[in-house]
Design a protein around this motif. Structure first.
Motif, PDB file in Angstrom:
ATOM      1  N   ARG A   1       0.895  -1.180   0.000  1.00  0.00           N
ATOM      2  CA  ARG A   1       0.000   0.000   0.000  1.00  0.00           C
ATOM      3  C   ARG A   1       0.929   1.224   0.000  1.00  0.00           C
ATOM      4  NH1 ARG A   1      -4.846  -0.930   2.861  1.00  0.00           N
ATOM      5  NH2 ARG A   1      -5.170   1.310   3.071  1.00  0.00           N
ATOM      6  N   ILE A   2       1.243   1.702  -1.198  1.00  0.00           N
ATOM      7  CA  ILE A   2       2.155   2.852  -1.320  1.00  0.00           C
ATOM      8  C   ILE A   2       1.643   3.766  -2.424  1.00  0.00           C
ATOM      9  CG2 ILE A   2       3.671   1.341  -2.679  1.00  0.00           C
ATOM     10  CD1 ILE A   2       6.021   3.218  -1.995  1.00  0.00           C
ATOM     11  N   VAL A   3       1.423   5.029  -2.085  1.00  0.00           N
ATOM     12  CA  VAL A   3       0.968   5.984  -3.097  1.00  0.00           C
ATOM     13  C   VAL A   3       1.879   7.208  -3.100  1.00  0.00           C
ATOM     14  CG1 VAL A   3      -1.473   5.320  -3.138  1.00  0.00           C
ATOM     15  CG2 VAL A   3      -0.675   7.003  -1.457  1.00  0.00           C
ATOM     16  N   ARG A   4       2.015   7.779  -4.286  1.00  0.00           N
ATOM     17  CA  ARG A   4       2.826   9.006  -4.430  1.00  0.00           C
ATOM     18  C   ARG A   4       1.906  10.213  -4.231  1.00  0.00           C
ATOM     19  NH1 ARG A   4       7.657  10.554  -7.387  1.00  0.00           N
ATOM     20  NH2 ARG A   4       7.996   8.332  -7.791  1.00  0.00           N
ATOM     21  N   ILE A   5       2.310  11.111  -3.340  1.00  0.00           N
ATOM     22  CA  ILE A   5       1.549  12.353  -3.156  1.00  0.00           C
ATOM     23  C   ILE A   5       2.361  13.454  -3.830  1.00  0.00           C
ATOM     24  CG2 ILE A   5       0.526  13.936  -1.480  1.00  0.00           C
ATOM     25  CD1 ILE A   5       0.831  11.638   0.606  1.00  0.00           C
ATOM     26  N   SER A   6       1.870  13.901  -4.988  1.00  0.00           N
ATOM     27  CA  SER A   6       2.646  14.906  -5.706  1.00  0.00           C
ATOM     28  C   SER A   6       2.426  16.279  -5.088  1.00  0.00           C
ATOM     29  CB  SER A   6       2.231  14.925  -7.183  1.00  0.00           C
ATOM     30  OG  SER A   6       2.570  13.670  -7.728  1.00  0.00           O
ATOM     31  N   GLU A   7       3.393  17.133  -5.304  1.00  0.00           N
ATOM     32  CA  GLU A   7       3.343  18.514  -4.805  1.00  0.00           C
ATOM     33  C   GLU A   7       1.996  19.137  -5.170  1.00  0.00           C
ATOM     34  OE1 GLU A   7       6.680  20.054  -3.752  1.00  0.00           O
ATOM     35  OE2 GLU A   7       5.155  21.137  -2.632  1.00  0.00           O
TER      36      GLU A   7
END
Ligand code: EPZ
Length: 426
Positions: A418-424
């Protein structure tokens, strides 16, 4: 700056495919400067450092084209002419491996002006041996406002002893020597698989190199090199990182398209600390880490290849936080490569750092926290910690990891993380 949000505690299951080796691809792109003919490189990883290297080639006046292929990018380069033999500070400070253009530029065009890399998070990392070797090959070296100007009216073969084993130092001088007049012998050369892969490419381009992969490399210079096509070897550090991910989450992970022969020291240490891995040297290009391992503490000292790689030290430290007992980790290559320890401690790890030695006491429960990446491999170790931790972990400054890991969050998600990228912009 992008962040990762990881919810830990989920065993990884499935198949993960290893990309091409960043540290083989970077010298390969630099090697294309040695000829005016087309060089085609395949299995190039889609990571930031390779985009930086292509920008550098563009700055030099060398265009390259990229085609998306099933396994990595196909990059075609034709260095017919050189507009501007300068590697600017703005690019070199982003990526020290920019220094790899030095040898090819001086050998082919007789001059280069490269920004000195300056400091780095993990250590001073001078390039004195690169420069001493070029001087011994007949180049003149001048320092000027943070740059080094290197000139040569033709290089002459020589014998050069590395008083410290240097991977890119070996690669730079090996490339320069391919166009030198006469024979060059590099003693105490780096033996890494990436050095061997570069020699294979150079020999395909018409160079005459023997001994790559041993401490003594002999290069018989040629008047010119021609184009070639070459597929880059898989990334042994990415493969090792995923093996550690399978082990720390007590999952069952197939790490595919790797070369087990390049991981013998890592496989030996994983086995000694109780990780069950199926596959190995002489077998197929795949390794499977099995669940059900009880981790035991293990002392590890980083060494030049074929020893335990410094680029796996941070990932191994995270793994040892889950092992029974105390592990002493000694870092012999770089003087400041324990920054991940402070972030791991914030998650509950029990780690004492003293100079180049760290003692990890385990097992400790890791709990999710807000942490910050500091360099490429340290960020990978923090991802592993997040995968093993109870609760949510937010890792800031993941641009560090994007330098050397292709779409790591997508690859890990495919095997159950469970890994998500949180973009700027988010
Ligand atoms: C290469 O860096 C890798 N980078 C590094 O990977 C890797 O950690 C390192 O080799 C060691 O294996 C690439 O290949 C692009 P060195 P490099 O020259 O060549 C000293 C990653 O994570 N030294 O082998 O820069 C130096 O200070 C990166 O992908 C000199 O003193 O490393 C260090 O203590 C991080 N003078 C030691 O040698 C010199 O002229 C080894 O450095 C050159 C090096």
């Amino acid at each position: 700056m992008d962040k990762f949000l990881i919810t830990g505690g989920r065993p990884l299951h499935g198949r993960i495919v290893v990309s091409g080796a960043k540290n083989a691809a970077l010298p390969a792109l630099a090697a294309s400067l040695l000829t005016d003919q087309r060089v085609i490189l395949r299995n190039i990883p889609r990571v930031r450092d390779l985009s930086t290297m292509r920008s550098l080639l563009e700055d030099l006046g060398v265009d390259s084209s990229v085609t998306h292929e099933t396994h990595g990018n196909r990059v075609e380069i034709e260095a017919r002419q050189l507009l501007n033999p300068v590697a600017p500070y703005e690019l070199v400070k982003q990526m020290r491996a920019s220094v790899l253009v030095l040898g090819p530029l001086v050998a082919r065009f007789g001059k280069a002006r490269v920004s000195l890399p300056g400091g780095c998070a993990i250590g001073v990392r001078p390039i004195n041996l690169h420069l001493k070797g070029l001087e011994k090959l007949g180049a003149s070296i001048k320092f000027d406002h943070g740059y080094v100007d290197v000139k040569a009216d033709g290089l002459k073969g020589t014998d050069f002893y590395f008083d410290t084993i240097s991977v890119t130092g070996t690669e730079n001088l090996m490339m320069a020597a391919t166009l030198a007049e006469g024979v060059t012998v590099l003693e105490n050369a780096a033996r890494e698989p990436e050095v061997q892969d570069l020699a294979n490419l150079l020999n395909k381009m018409g160079a005459d190199i023997e001994g790559a992969g041993t401490p003594r490399i002999r290069i018989r210079g040629r008047s010119k090199l021609q184009g070639a096509e070459h597929s880059i070897i898989p990334d042994r550090i990415e493969a090792g990182t995923f093996l550690a991910a399978g082990a720390i989450t007590a999952g069952e992970l197939v790490v595919d398209r790797c070369i087990p022969e390049h991981l013998t020291s890592v496989l030996a240490d994983l086995e000694m600390c109780g990780v069950k891995v199926v596959g190995g040297p002489g077998g197929p290009q795949t390794l499977t880490v099995k669940a059900g391992s009880t981790l035991q503490a293990l002392d590890v000292t980083t060494q030049e290849y074929p020893g335990f790689p410094t680029d796996m030290q941070a990932q191994f430290m995270t793994l040892m936080t889950q092992a029974e007992g105390s592990s002493v980790i000694t870092e012999t290559i770089f003087e400041n490569r324990f920054m991940h320890a402070l972030e791991l401690a914030r998650m509950g790890a029990d780690i004492t750092v003293n100079g180049r030695r760290a003692v990890v006491r385990g097992p400790t429960l890791l709990s999710g926290a807000k942490i910050q990446a500091s360099d490429l491999r340290a960020s990978a170790s923090l991802v592993l910690a997040g995968l093993a931790a109870e609760g949510d972990t937010i890792i800031d400054r993941v641009y560090h990891i994007d330098r050397g890991y292709e779409r790591i969050e997508e690859k890990l998600t495919q095997v159950g993380a469970r890994i998500v990228r949180i973009s700027e912009s988010d």
